[in-house]
Design a protein around this motif. Structure first.
Motif, PDB file in Angstrom:
ATOM      1  N   CYS A   5       2.801 -37.438 -85.088  1.00  0.00           N
ATOM      2  CA  CYS A   5       3.436 -38.023 -83.903  1.00  0.00           C
ATOM      3  C   CYS A   5       3.184 -39.527 -83.831  1.00  0.00           C
ATOM      4  O   CYS A   5       4.088 -40.293 -83.488  1.00  0.00           O
ATOM      5  N   VAL A   6       1.967 -39.955 -84.174  1.00  0.00           N
ATOM      6  CA  VAL A   6       1.657 -41.385 -84.178  1.00  0.00           C
ATOM      7  C   VAL A   6       2.507 -42.092 -85.238  1.00  0.00           C
ATOM      8  O   VAL A   6       3.096 -43.149 -84.981  1.00  0.00           O
ATOM      9  N   LEU A   7       2.586 -41.498 -86.434  1.00  0.00           N
ATOM     10  CA  LEU A   7       3.419 -42.086 -87.490  1.00  0.00           C
ATOM     11  C   LEU A   7       4.883 -42.130 -87.080  1.00  0.00           C
ATOM     12  O   LEU A   7       5.570 -43.125 -87.329  1.00  0.00           O
ATOM     13  N   ALA A   8       5.366 -41.062 -86.451  1.00  0.00           N
ATOM     14  CA  ALA A   8       6.760 -41.043 -85.989  1.00  0.00           C
ATOM     15  C   ALA A   8       6.988 -42.116 -84.928  1.00  0.00           C
ATOM     16  O   ALA A   8       8.035 -42.759 -84.907  1.00  0.00           O
ATOM     17  N   GLY A   9       6.008 -42.327 -84.056  1.00  0.00           N
ATOM     18  CA  GLY A   9       6.127 -43.355 -83.028  1.00  0.00           C
ATOM     19  C   GLY A   9       6.175 -44.756 -83.627  1.00  0.00           C
ATOM     20  O   GLY A   9       7.008 -45.581 -83.241  1.00  0.00           O
ATOM     21  N   VAL A  10       5.305 -45.030 -84.585  1.00  0.00           N
ATOM     22  CA  VAL A  10       5.295 -46.339 -85.246  1.00  0.00           C
ATOM     23  C   VAL A  10       6.595 -46.544 -86.015  1.00  0.00           C
ATOM     24  O   VAL A  10       7.235 -47.599 -85.927  1.00  0.00           O
ATOM     25  N   PHE A  11       6.987 -45.518 -86.768  1.00  0.00           N
ATOM     26  CA  PHE A  11       8.241 -45.587 -87.522  1.00  0.00           C
ATOM     27  C   PHE A  11       9.424 -45.786 -86.576  1.00  0.00           C
ATOM     28  O   PHE A  11      10.320 -46.587 -86.834  1.00  0.00           O
ATOM     29  N   GLY A  12       9.416 -45.094 -85.456  1.00  0.00           N
ATOM     30  CA  GLY A  12      10.494 -45.220 -84.478  1.00  0.00           C
ATOM     31  C   GLY A  12      10.556 -46.605 -83.863  1.00  0.00           C
ATOM     32  O   GLY A  12      11.641 -47.149 -83.642  1.00  0.00           O
ATOM     33  N   ALA A  13       9.389 -47.206 -83.591  1.00  0.00           N
ATOM     34  CA  ALA A  13       9.366 -48.562 -83.028  1.00  0.00           C
ATOM     35  C   ALA A  13       9.924 -49.569 -84.037  1.00  0.00           C
ATOM     36  O   ALA A  13      10.701 -50.461 -83.669  1.00  0.00           O
ATOM     37  N   VAL A  14       9.549 -49.423 -85.300  1.00  0.00           N
ATOM     38  CA  VAL A  14      10.072 -50.315 -86.347  1.00  0.00           C
ATOM     39  C   VAL A  14      11.577 -50.108 -86.498  1.00  0.00           C
ATOM     40  O   VAL A  14      12.346 -51.071 -86.589  1.00  0.00           O
ATOM     41  N   ILE A  52       6.210 -57.879 -85.147  1.00  0.00           N
ATOM     42  CA  ILE A  52       5.500 -56.614 -84.953  1.00  0.00           C
ATOM     43  C   ILE A  52       6.055 -55.960 -83.684  1.00  0.00           C
ATOM     44  O   ILE A  52       5.949 -56.532 -82.594  1.00  0.00           O
ATOM     45  N   PRO A  53       6.674 -54.782 -83.820  1.00  0.00           N
ATOM     46  CA  PRO A  53       7.307 -54.153 -82.653  1.00  0.00           C
ATOM     47  C   PRO A  53       6.353 -54.016 -81.467  1.00  0.00           C
ATOM     48  O   PRO A  53       5.185 -53.695 -81.629  1.00  0.00           O
ATOM     49  N   VAL A  85      12.057 -41.491 -78.845  1.00  0.00           N
ATOM     50  CA  VAL A  85      13.104 -40.640 -79.428  1.00  0.00           C
ATOM     51  C   VAL A  85      12.619 -40.039 -80.743  1.00  0.00           C
ATOM     52  O   VAL A  85      12.807 -38.839 -81.005  1.00  0.00           O
ATOM     53  N   SER A  86      11.961 -40.833 -81.564  1.00  0.00           N
ATOM     54  CA  SER A  86      11.467 -40.351 -82.858  1.00  0.00           C
ATOM     55  C   SER A  86      10.405 -39.271 -82.691  1.00  0.00           C
ATOM     56  O   SER A  86      10.442 -38.249 -83.383  1.00  0.00           O
ATOM     57  N   VAL A  87       9.483 -39.495 -81.776  1.00  0.00           N
ATOM     58  CA  VAL A  87       8.425 -38.500 -81.540  1.00  0.00           C
ATOM     59  C   VAL A  87       9.021 -37.210 -80.992  1.00  0.00           C
ATOM     60  O   VAL A  87       8.686 -36.109 -81.460  1.00  0.00           O
ATOM     61  N   VAL A 100      15.921 -35.069 -90.162  1.00  0.00           N
ATOM     62  CA  VAL A 100      16.546 -36.217 -90.833  1.00  0.00           C
ATOM     63  C   VAL A 100      17.964 -36.409 -90.320  1.00  0.00           C
ATOM     64  O   VAL A 100      18.368 -37.521 -89.972  1.00  0.00           O
ATOM     65  N   ARG A 101      18.731 -35.316 -90.256  1.00  0.00           N
ATOM     66  CA  ARG A 101      20.111 -35.403 -89.771  1.00  0.00           C
ATOM     67  C   ARG A 101      20.176 -35.967 -88.358  1.00  0.00           C
ATOM     68  O   ARG A 101      20.961 -36.864 -88.072  1.00  0.00           O
ATOM     69  N   ASN A 102      19.325 -35.464 -87.489  1.00  0.00           N
ATOM     70  CA  ASN A 102      19.356 -35.908 -86.097  1.00  0.00           C
ATOM     71  C   ASN A 102      18.825 -37.332 -85.933  1.00  0.00           C
ATOM     72  O   ASN A 102      19.282 -38.057 -85.050  1.00  0.00           O
ATOM     73  N   MET A 103      17.898 -37.735 -86.771  1.00  0.00           N
ATOM     74  CA  MET A 103      17.420 -39.125 -86.717  1.00  0.00           C
ATOM     75  C   MET A 103      18.512 -40.082 -87.187  1.00  0.00           C
ATOM     76  O   MET A 103      18.689 -41.151 -86.593  1.00  0.00           O
TER      77      MET A 103
END
Length: 142
Positions: A5-14, A52-53, A85-87, A100-103
């Motif tokens: 979830c943390v990785l998804a949040g960071v990835f989502g912010a970027v 940096i987001p 949204v990513s998390v 992946v499709r929904n992202m």
């Protein structure tokens, strides 16, 4: 799961930061594929610490490091929103082809929404990617 979830949040912010930049460039007739990020006011090319987001906006006090012009909170809010949204997408679909499709679809719709907010129109070329992505996802279904 917390780590994911943390990785998804960071990835989502970027990703949210990139999509916001892409939407601004599409709305203003610039290429979002080439060229470096720059201040929309003074045109100065932004450095790593400026990109940096969320944190850059907070640490710079919502102002450009170079010309001190006020930067809209929209930048930070879009990064935070897409991190969320990513998390949430990860929690709903786990790491799966549906995730992946929904992202991909969320990225396209988010970018289109930002372009629409900026210029009150949706360029036809921007609709091609989500249509193709959805058809590919249908073909890959089992």
């Amino acid at each position: 799961m917390i780590y994911c979830c943390v990785l998804a949040g960071v990835f989502g912010a970027v990703l949210g930061s990139f999509l916001n930049c892409a939407a601004w460039r599409i709305a203003h007739g610039e290429s979002f594929v080439k060229g470096r990020s720059h201040c929309t006011s003074c045109g100065h090319v932004l450095g790593f610490l400026d990109l940096i987001p969320v944190f850059s906006w907070i640490f710079l006090g919502g102002r450009c490091r170079y010309c001190k012009t006020k930067i809209s909170p929209r930048y930070m809010l879009t990064e935070l929103f897409f991190a969320l949204v990513s998390v949430l997408t990860l929690l709903r679909f786990d790491l799966s082809p549906e995730f992946v499709r929904n992202m991909v679809l969320a990225c396209c719709l988010f970018c289109l929404s930002l372009v629409d907010l900026e210029i009150f129109e949706i360029p036809n070329g921007c609709l091609l990617i989500p249509v193709i992505a959805w058809f590919v996802a249908i073909l890959l279904r089992k």
